[in-house]
Design a protein around this motif. Sequence first.
Motif, PDB file in Angstrom:
ATOM      1  N   VAL A  43       2.274   1.777  -3.526  1.00 51.20           N
ATOM      2  CA  VAL A  43       1.243   2.331  -4.410  1.00 51.20           C
ATOM      3  C   VAL A  43       1.077   3.821  -4.144  1.00 51.20           C
ATOM      4  N   THR A  44       0.980   4.190  -2.881  1.00 45.79           N
ATOM      5  CA  THR A  44       0.829   5.595  -2.515  1.00 45.79           C
ATOM      6  C   THR A  44       2.029   6.419  -2.974  1.00 45.79           C
ATOM      7  N   ARG A  55       1.873   6.864  -6.836  1.00 44.46           N
ATOM      8  CA  ARG A  55       0.759   7.704  -7.289  1.00 44.46           C
ATOM      9  C   ARG A  55       0.792   9.123  -6.737  1.00 44.46           C
ATOM     10  N   SER A  56       1.509   9.353  -5.652  1.00 43.01           N
ATOM     11  CA  SER A  56       1.526  10.683  -5.052  1.00 43.01           C
ATOM     12  C   SER A  56       2.329  11.686  -5.876  1.00 43.01           C
ATOM     13  N   GLY A  80       0.824  -1.214   0.000  1.00 41.50           N
ATOM     14  CA  GLY A  80       0.000   0.000   0.000  1.00 41.50           C
ATOM     15  C   GLY A  80       0.853   1.257   0.000  1.00 41.50           C
ATOM     16  N   ALA A  81       1.945   1.243   0.748  1.00 40.43           N
ATOM     17  CA  ALA A  81       2.834   2.404   0.790  1.00 40.43           C
ATOM     18  C   ALA A  81       3.541   2.596  -0.556  1.00 40.43           C
TER      19      ALA A  81
END
Length: 120
Positions: free
Chosen positions: A76-77, A80-81, A73-74
């Motif tokens: 992906v973040t 995408r951030s 999840g980190a």
Amino acid sequence: MSDYVHGDKFGGDKIGRDKNVQTGGSGNTFRIDNSPEVSPAELDAAVGELRAFVAQLTREGVVAADGSVTDAGAVVTAVRSRPERLGALARAIAGGASDAVLAAVQGGVATLVTALVTGT
């Protein structure tokens, strides 16, 4: 793309322009892919960018030292951030160099980041 019939057999691929792909069972029908060429400098930039990104994620504890993902999840973040920090990687992948990039930067996180950049 166009299909061409040629009397001689071709073998092998190259990254970018004029990729020869056998499409016929007889060994003499080929599809020529005129995708954008990825220069060695662009490939080097993409590999450097991915390595720097993986190093940053490793320092943050999101990726283990062996390149395995500890917090997907980190990752992906992080991708995408700020997608602009992976611009060279995105251009190289769009030019057909994803296999070359992944050959140079191995590990689960490299595969995940590449997939996220391409949107697959």
